[in-house]
Design a protein around this motif. Structure first.
Motif, PDB file in Angstrom:
ATOM      1  N   LYS A   1     -66.732  46.959  11.144  1.00 60.45           N
ATOM      2  CA  LYS A   1     -65.749  46.119  11.829  1.00 60.45           C
ATOM      3  C   LYS A   1     -65.466  44.817  11.090  1.00 60.45           C
ATOM      4  CE  LYS A   1     -65.935  47.526  16.662  1.00 60.45           C
ATOM      5  NZ  LYS A   1     -66.147  47.058  18.061  1.00 60.45           N
TER       6      LYS A   1
ATOM      7  N   ASN B   1     -60.338  43.808  13.390  1.00 67.93           N
ATOM      8  CA  ASN B   1     -60.656  44.989  14.190  1.00 67.93           C
ATOM      9  C   ASN B   1     -61.156  44.595  15.571  1.00 67.93           C
ATOM     10  OD1 ASN B   1     -62.095  46.698  11.321  1.00 67.93           O
ATOM     11  ND2 ASN B   1     -60.010  46.780  12.097  1.00 67.93           N
ATOM     12  N   GLU B   2     -61.977  43.566  15.618  1.00 65.29           N
ATOM     13  CA  GLU B   2     -62.532  43.124  16.893  1.00 65.29           C
ATOM     14  C   GLU B   2     -61.458  42.585  17.836  1.00 65.29           C
ATOM     15  OE1 GLU B   2     -67.009  41.994  15.271  1.00 65.29           O
ATOM     16  OE2 GLU B   2     -65.537  40.389  15.611  1.00 65.29           O
TER      17      GLU B   2
ATOM     18  N   ASN C   1     -65.304  52.403  13.655  1.00 67.43           N
ATOM     19  CA  ASN C   1     -65.815  51.619  12.527  1.00 67.43           C
ATOM     20  C   ASN C   1     -67.271  51.959  12.251  1.00 67.43           C
ATOM     21  OD1 ASN C   1     -63.733  49.429  13.917  1.00 67.43           O
ATOM     22  ND2 ASN C   1     -63.719  49.417  11.701  1.00 67.43           N
TER      23      ASN C   1
END
Length: 207
Positions: free
Chosen positions: A11, A15-16, A170
């Motif tokens: 990640k 992405n988070e 991920n």
């Protein structure tokens, strides 16, 4: 038979936040890095990776000391106007709504056409396989992007499934087998989900 692992990078901050991270060259987040540390990965002889930071860092953590070959063709898609934005930020954008309504089949505005992206990824994969064949390697890993993995497995995995079937979270991915002696085109057999965090396999339904 050659044993292949296709792993999505860990990640990133984007992405988070649910952003479309394609050409944006960000590294792993602290959480993404911690999630990869201590993973139980099988032995491989060579790693092929996207040159973007998130893949370089993931490869180094998962397979330290193993030679890594960086391939431009294995990069993630260029999301154009959607790059580094999430669905909330794109809400109300007519081009984004049209793309969603198309089921993701329309080109990314100002970005890369889906067909071109998939073709590019597959070309890179085939080039890597040819090098594996020539060098006689029997175990190899690909540390790449979610879209790259989906492009490859949609084209070559048996039994066949559509692009979105092959999504990977991920830091996770798939193991598959390639018969390098086989003639008549590349086929990947017995593809199953692989979780480096536990070292376990879970069948092709891994999401």
């Amino acid at each position: 038979m050659v044993e292949l692992y296709l792993i999505r990078h860990g990640k990133t901050p984007g992405n988070e936040l649910g952003r479309y991270i394609g050409t944006t060259d960000e590294g792993l987040s602290l959480g993404g890095r911690k999630a990869l540390e201590g993973c139980r990965c099988p032995k491989v002889e060579v790693v092929y990776a996207s040159p973007l930071r998130r893949c370089r860092e993931t490869a180094k953590i998962l397979w330290p000391g193993i030679p890594v070959h960086f391939m431009e063709k294995l990069r993630e898609c260029d999301f154009g106007e959607f790059e580094n934005k999430n669905y909330r930020e794109l809400s109300g954008n007519p081009a984004y709504q049209a793309w969603v309504d198309s089921g993701g089949t329309l080109p990314f505005p100002g970005g890369e056409k889906g067909a071109d992206f998939r073709s590019r990824c597959r070309e890179g994969f085939l080039e890597a396989l040819e090098e594996i064949r020539k060098t006689g390697k029997k175990q190899a890993a690909f540390v790449v992007h979610g879209g790259t993995i989906m492009s490859i497995l949609e084209a070559y995995a048996l039994p066949g499934h559509d692009f979105y079937h092959w999504q990977a979270k991920n830091g996770k991915g798939y193991r598959t087998w390639w018969d390098e002696r086989e003639e008549g085109g590349v086929r990947l057999y017995e593809t199953e989900g692989f979780d480096p965090d536990t070292g376990t396999f879970s069948g092709s339904a891994l999401r």
